[in-house]
Design an enzyme around this catalytic site. Structure first.
Site, PDB file in Angstrom:
ATOM      1  N   GLU A 149       0.853  -1.197   0.000  1.00  0.00           N
ATOM      2  CA  GLU A 149       0.000   0.000   0.000  1.00  0.00           C
ATOM      3  C   GLU A 149       0.883   1.239   0.000  1.00  0.00           C
ATOM      4  O   GLU A 149       1.768   1.374   0.848  1.00  0.00           O
ATOM      5  CB  GLU A 149      -0.924   0.005   1.223  1.00  0.00           C
ATOM      6  CG  GLU A 149      -1.800   1.251   1.351  1.00  0.00           C
ATOM      7  CD  GLU A 149      -2.649   1.540   0.126  1.00  0.00           C
ATOM      8  OE1 GLU A 149      -3.515   0.715  -0.225  1.00  0.00           O
ATOM      9  OE2 GLU A 149      -2.437   2.591  -0.519  1.00  0.00           O
ATOM     10  N   GLY A 150       0.604   2.150  -0.948  1.00  0.00           N
ATOM     11  CA  GLY A 150       1.385   3.372  -1.072  1.00  0.00           C
ATOM     12  C   GLY A 150       0.840   4.554  -0.286  1.00  0.00           C
ATOM     13  O   GLY A 150       1.558   5.504   0.003  1.00  0.00           O
ATOM     14  N   HIS A 181     -42.548  -7.086  15.942  1.00  0.00           N
ATOM     15  CA  HIS A 181     -43.339  -5.865  15.846  1.00  0.00           C
ATOM     16  C   HIS A 181     -42.989  -4.951  17.019  1.00  0.00           C
ATOM     17  O   HIS A 181     -42.908  -5.427  18.153  1.00  0.00           O
ATOM     18  CB  HIS A 181     -44.832  -6.201  15.898  1.00  0.00           C
ATOM     19  CG  HIS A 181     -45.703  -4.989  15.898  1.00  0.00           C
ATOM     20  ND1 HIS A 181     -45.918  -4.254  14.751  1.00  0.00           N
ATOM     21  CD2 HIS A 181     -46.385  -4.376  16.891  1.00  0.00           C
ATOM     22  CE1 HIS A 181     -46.707  -3.234  15.050  1.00  0.00           C
ATOM     23  NE2 HIS A 181     -47.008  -3.282  16.342  1.00  0.00           N
TER      24      HIS A 181
END
Ligand code: NAI
Length: 462
Positions: free
Chosen positions: A33-34, A441
């Site tokens: 990852e840059g 409900h």
């Protein structure tokens, strides 16, 4: 130089999820990852920051429009834009740090820098070349450009710049009524900007159920967004503080010019493959510039895989995640599978919009006989109490077998409600199966059950 079983290029939801699954399968894994932080577009400049701004601006909208009716009196909050951006940045930080923690926990190496593939089995990051038995490209996508429109990320912005504006603009022109344009257009409209959306087609959110498109546009217009439809943007002339948007109406070719403080270009995204060295490797691409892969996410070059926005299919974080897990399983010698027929899509406006599976248009084109079960949130007690009665649930089921083929929801929590239909579809459920399932409900989910009932004997509350 280090040696790995798998190196994944890109740490967005496709890449980092893939890395974790690889590690869980016992593979020695690294992720490239840059950016300064992990998480890719989604966490840094996409899904996560936009959701923070959508949440904050929705709270303001509620305070301005519904608080008094509930007996909550007092001055409506005013916008401290700096603080809102700080909240958004803090949200990003928590998420990106979370991914970093997960990488450490799973003993995945983060190779910091931009990666390229100099040869099969090698990934270059900076000056270092690492070896890997398998390489997975998960490099994502970037905003596509529009001829005649130069993005400066100050006055003419993509979604990235729109998350960092210096102030809330007076007038914002959004080019493109797709997911990004409507989410971010909603944010700034709620914060007080005059927002005009210019869209090439005659309906918003291309590909979506036509009834949802109409209701969605009507509700957004009621909230103050204005729409210029059937209009092709020709060019944007910008100074340092203002812009002029020129568009042509398709019906009569007439040219119009509109002024804006900020122009958001939201006309789609394209695969990001720059600098990877794909040409030299001879990796086959599709006509649309995506990396071509087979049913196991393998490119035509052995040992190189691709997942997520760089390959074909919807550009969605969760689609990339699923492909990441499946590709990892395949590399580990297991069975990896993605059911492309059951990938939900969600637009996080208010109300939310969600869909999965077939549209009516698609079923008609395929000649499938189908039935429609529809239920309005106006008939849902919880929605009424929460000023959230706008919208409906629509379920499409096979006319003969009753099997659920798709669903389209516009209304409160649509992005969560859609998942009970996803699960139903994965299990091949009929509308009756869903209708026979007890729903608590009072919950919004009762509207889903009512729509399922509407495929059979009929709903109870309408
Ligand atoms: P989009 O493809 O959803 O919409 C682009 C729109 O721009 C279309 O309606 C198109 O007709 C219009 N357009 C194109 N050229 C035009 C022109 N010259 N003048 C006027 N209108 C024009 O693209 P968008 O919104 O940029 O999103 C990109 C990708 O990011 C999508 O694939 C989307 O799925 C993904 N995304 C998903 C999100 C989510 O799931 N909530 C959030 C944000 C993005």
């Amino acid at each position: 130089m280090a040696s790995y079983d798998v190196i994944i290029i890109g740490s967005g939801p496709g890449g980092y999820v893939c890395a974790i699954r690889c590690a869980q399968r016992g593979l020695k894994t690294a992720i490239v990852e840059g950016r300064e932080t992990l998480g890719g577009t989604c966490l840094n400049v996409g899904c996560i920051p936009s959701k923070a701004l959508l949440h904050a601006s929705h709270m303001l909208h509620e305070a301005e429009h519904n608080f008094a009716a509930m007996g909550l009196k007092g001055k409506s909050p005013s916008v401290d834009w700096k603080q809102m951006l700080a909240y958004k940045d803090d949200t990003i930080g928590q998420n990106t740090k979370g991914v970093e923690f997960l990488m450490k926990k799973n003993k995945i190496d983060w190779l910091k820098g931009w990666g390229s593939i100099p040869a099969v089995g090698q990934v270059k990051v900076g000056e270092d070349v690492h070896e890997a038995k398998s390489i997975i490209i998960a490099s994502g996508s970037e905003p596509s450009s529009l001829p005649g429109v130069e993005v400066d990320e100050k006055v003419v912005v993509t979604s990235t710049g729109a998350l960092e504006l210096g102030k809330v603009p007076k007038k914002m022109v959004v080019i493109g009524a797709g997911v990004i344009g409507l989410e971010l257009g909603s944010v700034y409209s709620r914060l007080g900007a005059e927002v005009e959306v210019i869209e090439f087609l005659d309906a918003i959110t291309p590909g979506m159920d036509a009834e949802v498109q109409r209701t969605f546009q009507r509700l957004l217009a009621k909230q103050g967004l204005s729409f210029t439809m059937g209009a092709a943007v020709q060019k944007v002339d910008a100074t340092k503080t203002k812009a002029k948007v020129t568009y042509k109406l398709r019906k009569d070719d007439s040219e119009h010019v509109v002024d804006a403080d900020i122009v958001l270009v939201a006309t789609g995204r394209k695969p990001y493959t720059e600098g990877l060295g794909l040409d030299a490797l001879g990796i086959a691409m599709t006509k649309r510039g995506q990396i071509a892969v087979d049913a196991h996410w393998q490119t035509n070059v052995p040992g190189i895989y691709a997942i997520g926005d760089v390959i074909e299919g919807p550009m969605l974080a969760h689609k990339a995640e699923d492909e990441g897990m499946a590709a990892a399983d395949h590399i580990a010698g297991k069975h990896g599978h993605v059911n492309y027929d059951v990938i939900p899509g969600v637009i996080y406006t208010h109300p939310e919009v969600a869909n999965v599976g077939a549209t009516e248009q698609g079923l008609k084109e395929a000649g499938t006989k189908y039935k429609v079960g529809k239920f309005s949130f106006m008939g849902n007690g919880r929605a009424k109490a929460n000023f959230a009665g706008d919208g409906f649930v629509k379920i499409l089921a096979d006319a003969d077998t009753d099997r659920i083929l798709g669903a389209h929801i516009i209304g409160p929590a649509a992005g969560d409600l859609i998942h009970e239909i996803c699960v139903s579809m994965e299990f091949g459920a009929s509308a009756e199966d869903l209708a026979l399932t007890c729903h608590a409900h009072p919950t919004y989910s009762e509207a889903v059950r009512e729509a399922a009932l509407a495929c059979g004997l009929g709903p109870i509350h309408s």
